[in-house]
Design a protein around this motif. Sequence first.
Motif, PDB file in Angstrom:
ATOM      1  N   THR A 122      -5.403 -27.303 -33.716  1.00 46.86           N
ATOM      2  CA  THR A 122      -4.926 -28.301 -32.764  1.00 46.86           C
ATOM      3  C   THR A 122      -3.705 -27.797 -32.001  1.00 46.86           C
ATOM      4  OG1 THR A 122      -3.578 -29.332 -34.511  1.00 46.86           O
ATOM      5  CG2 THR A 122      -5.782 -30.226 -34.128  1.00 46.86           C
ATOM      6  N   GLU A 123      -3.517 -28.303 -30.780  1.00 41.00           N
ATOM      7  CA  GLU A 123      -2.379 -27.875 -29.966  1.00 41.00           C
ATOM      8  C   GLU A 123      -1.083 -28.519 -30.479  1.00 41.00           C
ATOM      9  OE1 GLU A 123      -0.992 -27.563 -25.262  1.00 41.00           O
ATOM     10  OE2 GLU A 123      -3.004 -28.303 -25.797  1.00 41.00           O
ATOM     11  N   ILE A 124       0.007 -27.762 -30.383  1.00 43.51           N
ATOM     12  CA  ILE A 124       1.329 -28.229 -30.811  1.00 43.51           C
ATOM     13  C   ILE A 124       2.253 -28.182 -29.606  1.00 43.51           C
ATOM     14  CG2 ILE A 124       3.238 -27.860 -32.421  1.00 43.51           C
ATOM     15  CD1 ILE A 124       1.317 -26.028 -34.018  1.00 43.51           C
ATOM     16  N   HIS A 125       3.056 -29.207 -29.420  1.00 40.56           N
ATOM     17  CA  HIS A 125       4.040 -29.156 -28.337  1.00 40.56           C
ATOM     18  C   HIS A 125       5.174 -28.227 -28.767  1.00 40.56           C
ATOM     19  CE1 HIS A 125       6.969 -30.313 -25.290  1.00 40.56           C
ATOM     20  NE2 HIS A 125       5.927 -30.786 -24.603  1.00 40.56           N
ATOM     21  N   LYS A 126       5.632 -27.391 -27.852  1.00 42.08           N
ATOM     22  CA  LYS A 126       6.637 -26.396 -28.226  1.00 42.08           C
ATOM     23  C   LYS A 126       7.952 -27.009 -28.680  1.00 42.08           C
ATOM     24  CE  LYS A 126       7.347 -25.258 -23.357  1.00 42.08           C
ATOM     25  NZ  LYS A 126       7.367 -24.121 -22.430  1.00 42.08           N
ATOM     26  N   SER A 127       8.194 -28.282 -28.318  1.00 40.18           N
ATOM     27  CA  SER A 127       9.422 -28.941 -28.766  1.00 40.18           C
ATOM     28  C   SER A 127       9.397 -29.218 -30.270  1.00 40.18           C
ATOM     29  CB  SER A 127       9.632 -30.255 -28.001  1.00 40.18           C
ATOM     30  OG  SER A 127       8.580 -31.165 -28.273  1.00 40.18           O
ATOM     31  N   ASP A 128       8.203 -29.109 -30.881  1.00 39.95           N
ATOM     32  CA  ASP A 128       8.067 -29.335 -32.329  1.00 39.95           C
ATOM     33  C   ASP A 128       8.310 -28.063 -33.128  1.00 39.95           C
ATOM     34  OD1 ASP A 128       7.442 -30.809 -34.674  1.00 39.95           O
ATOM     35  OD2 ASP A 128       5.383 -30.077 -34.627  1.00 39.95           O
ATOM     36  N   LEU A 129       8.538 -26.948 -32.436  1.00 36.82           N
ATOM     37  CA  LEU A 129       8.607 -25.657 -33.118  1.00 36.82           C
ATOM     38  C   LEU A 129       9.986 -25.014 -33.022  1.00 36.82           C
ATOM     39  CD1 LEU A 129       5.250 -24.085 -31.876  1.00 36.82           C
ATOM     40  CD2 LEU A 129       5.687 -25.247 -34.043  1.00 36.82           C
ATOM     41  N   VAL A 130      10.363 -24.360 -34.106  1.00 37.86           N
ATOM     42  CA  VAL A 130      11.536 -23.481 -34.122  1.00 37.86           C
ATOM     43  C   VAL A 130      11.050 -22.151 -34.685  1.00 37.86           C
ATOM     44  CG1 VAL A 130      13.832 -23.057 -35.069  1.00 37.86           C
ATOM     45  CG2 VAL A 130      13.136 -25.392 -34.511  1.00 37.86           C
ATOM     46  N   LEU A 131      11.238 -21.076 -33.944  1.00 37.26           N
ATOM     47  CA  LEU A 131      10.793 -19.774 -34.449  1.00 37.26           C
ATOM     48  C   LEU A 131      11.668 -19.345 -35.628  1.00 37.26           C
ATOM     49  CD1 LEU A 131       9.975 -17.572 -31.327  1.00 37.26           C
ATOM     50  CD2 LEU A 131       8.434 -18.897 -32.753  1.00 37.26           C
ATOM     51  N   VAL A 132      11.011 -18.885 -36.686  1.00 36.14           N
ATOM     52  CA  VAL A 132      11.724 -18.274 -37.810  1.00 36.14           C
ATOM     53  C   VAL A 132      12.118 -16.873 -37.365  1.00 36.14           C
ATOM     54  CG1 VAL A 132      11.512 -17.460 -40.183  1.00 36.14           C
ATOM     55  CG2 VAL A 132      10.505 -19.651 -39.519  1.00 36.14           C
ATOM     56  N   GLU A 133      13.361 -16.494 -37.610  1.00 38.89           N
ATOM     57  CA  GLU A 133      13.864 -15.220 -37.092  1.00 38.89           C
ATOM     58  C   GLU A 133      14.413 -14.343 -38.207  1.00 38.89           C
ATOM     59  OE1 GLU A 133      18.164 -15.885 -35.325  1.00 38.89           O
ATOM     60  OE2 GLU A 133      16.858 -17.565 -34.757  1.00 38.89           O
ATOM     61  N   PRO A 134      14.462 -13.037 -37.976  1.00 36.38           N
ATOM     62  CA  PRO A 134      15.085 -12.146 -38.954  1.00 36.38           C
ATOM     63  C   PRO A 134      16.569 -12.478 -39.100  1.00 36.38           C
ATOM     64  CG  PRO A 134      13.789 -10.902 -37.356  1.00 36.38           C
ATOM     65  CD  PRO A 134      13.909 -12.297 -36.832  1.00 36.38           C
ATOM     66  N   GLY A 135      17.057 -12.403 -40.327  1.00 36.36           N
ATOM     67  CA  GLY A 135      18.463 -12.692 -40.583  1.00 36.36           C
ATOM     68  C   GLY A 135      19.086 -11.658 -41.502  1.00 36.36           C
ATOM     69  N   ARG A 136      20.394 -11.752 -41.628  1.00 35.71           N
ATOM     70  CA  ARG A 136      21.143 -10.864 -42.514  1.00 35.71           C
ATOM     71  C   ARG A 136      20.945 -11.275 -43.981  1.00 35.71           C
ATOM     72  NH1 ARG A 136      27.149 -10.946 -40.343  1.00 35.71           N
ATOM     73  NH2 ARG A 136      27.382  -9.359 -41.980  1.00 35.71           N
ATOM     74  N   TYR A 137      21.412 -10.447 -44.901  1.00 31.61           N
ATOM     75  CA  TYR A 137      21.237 -10.708 -46.326  1.00 31.61           C
ATOM     76  C   TYR A 137      21.864 -12.043 -46.748  1.00 31.61           C
ATOM     77  CZ  TYR A 137      26.162  -9.721 -47.352  1.00 31.61           C
ATOM     78  OH  TYR A 137      27.532  -9.772 -47.413  1.00 31.61           O
ATOM     79  N   ASN A 138      22.901 -12.488 -46.033  1.00 28.09           N
ATOM     80  CA  ASN A 138      23.596 -13.727 -46.352  1.00 28.09           C
ATOM     81  C   ASN A 138      23.057 -14.921 -45.567  1.00 28.09           C
ATOM     82  OD1 ASN A 138      24.522 -13.027 -43.828  1.00 28.09           O
ATOM     83  ND2 ASN A 138      26.645 -12.686 -44.447  1.00 28.09           N
ATOM     84  N   GLY A 139      21.932 -14.722 -44.877  1.00 29.89           N
ATOM     85  CA  GLY A 139      21.314 -15.807 -44.125  1.00 29.89           C
ATOM     86  C   GLY A 139      21.906 -16.035 -42.756  1.00 29.89           C
ATOM     87  N   CYS A 140      22.843 -15.194 -42.338  1.00 33.56           N
ATOM     88  CA  CYS A 140      23.456 -15.338 -41.017  1.00 33.56           C
ATOM     89  C   CYS A 140      22.584 -14.687 -39.942  1.00 33.56           C
ATOM     90  CB  CYS A 140      24.843 -14.700 -40.996  1.00 33.56           C
ATOM     91  SG  CYS A 140      26.055 -15.577 -42.006  1.00 33.56           S
ATOM     92  N   SER A 141      22.788 -15.117 -38.712  1.00 41.16           N
ATOM     93  CA  SER A 141      22.029 -14.610 -37.574  1.00 41.16           C
ATOM     94  C   SER A 141      22.540 -13.237 -37.140  1.00 41.16           C
ATOM     95  CB  SER A 141      22.152 -15.599 -36.413  1.00 41.16           C
ATOM     96  OG  SER A 141      21.628 -15.066 -35.223  1.00 41.16           O
ATOM     97  N   PHE A 142      21.653 -12.479 -36.480  1.00 37.40           N
ATOM     98  CA  PHE A 142      22.088 -11.235 -35.839  1.00 37.40           C
ATOM     99  C   PHE A 142      22.711 -11.499 -34.466  1.00 37.40           C
ATOM    100  CE2 PHE A 142      19.050  -9.330 -38.865  1.00 37.40           C
ATOM    101  CZ  PHE A 142      19.834  -8.287 -39.349  1.00 37.40           C
ATOM    102  N   ASP A 143      22.712 -12.741 -34.041  1.00 40.50           N
ATOM    103  CA  ASP A 143      23.404 -13.102 -32.800  1.00 40.50           C
ATOM    104  C   ASP A 143      24.887 -13.285 -33.143  1.00 40.50           C
ATOM    105  OD1 ASP A 143      24.293 -14.006 -30.389  1.00 40.50           O
ATOM    106  OD2 ASP A 143      23.101 -15.851 -30.360  1.00 40.50           O
TER     107      ASP A 143
END
Length: 312
Positions: free
Chosen positions: A220-241
Amino acid sequence: MKNTWKVSKSKIYFVIVLLGVFFISCGLEDILIVEAPTVVNNEPLYESEDYLTLYFDFETNEKSDNFSGTDIYYKIYNSSEDLKRERDYINTLGSSSNNNSNSSTAFQKLTGDKNSSNYFYQKLSLCYYYNDEGHIYNKNYFIPSRGSNTRVYFRIKNHIDAVNPNFFAGVSYPHKVDSEMSRYGGSYIHFLCYRKSTGKIQFCDWIEKEDKWIDCITGTEIHKSDLVLVEPGRYNGCSFDFFDEDDKKNPSFFKIPENGDDDFLYSSSPDEEDTYFVQFFAVGVVWDADNIKSVYSIPLDLGSVQIKKGQL
């Protein structure tokens, strides 16, 4: 009688030799050969600031018996010279034929305790940002065996003004399917996502030519507002941003590397202020049931990216 003794003595010697060979062979440990990932479809280098190329794309190698999956390791630097020195040494250790001795030496140097002059690379984690908070999904990202070689894609940082999911921080495996005979009649990408409506992590398919999202389980189709992409993170769970370029204003998730962090090699002579480099390696893993332990391949160099304040 004299001749009989001679014959008996030779038999005794022969039996002793056979027993010696038997006991020695019983003491030998079977050497498990772990095939390293071999195909790199895109290998970025830290010198580049072209966001089109700042992603990682490789294939697992699942030929080994009892293959468990693939680990991804990373390390952050503020000196490109330090990155090159450690990267080149790991590649040198793994440059000869892929055997147990070379792989264990290279893997130990890559991941071993830094107090023992090893490089202490950390396992990549998976995280996502939702409701103004960072969440850890998987602290030790592991790509499980799928029974055949799998194409893996990941990008560690969103790029400013990006509207195409190809340029968002995210993880995809198996990656892009190009066949016109695919289930959607064209190419699609299999992204790991957090569903806001269900509170669950699952794979969703982004159909490139139609720019729409599909629940790959139900179709089934999903509206993109329902999604958050899972992203790679550091060992402590912090972002690479590190510099919170998306202006989320959460310093516990968007955190600049600090001297003393397990995943960061600090240099008092950095290349330039507010500039960091992240190097990645992939490692194949086989489960050794006889010795109840994991055995690792020679690390595969996946490349490196630069993270700079104000980077597009």
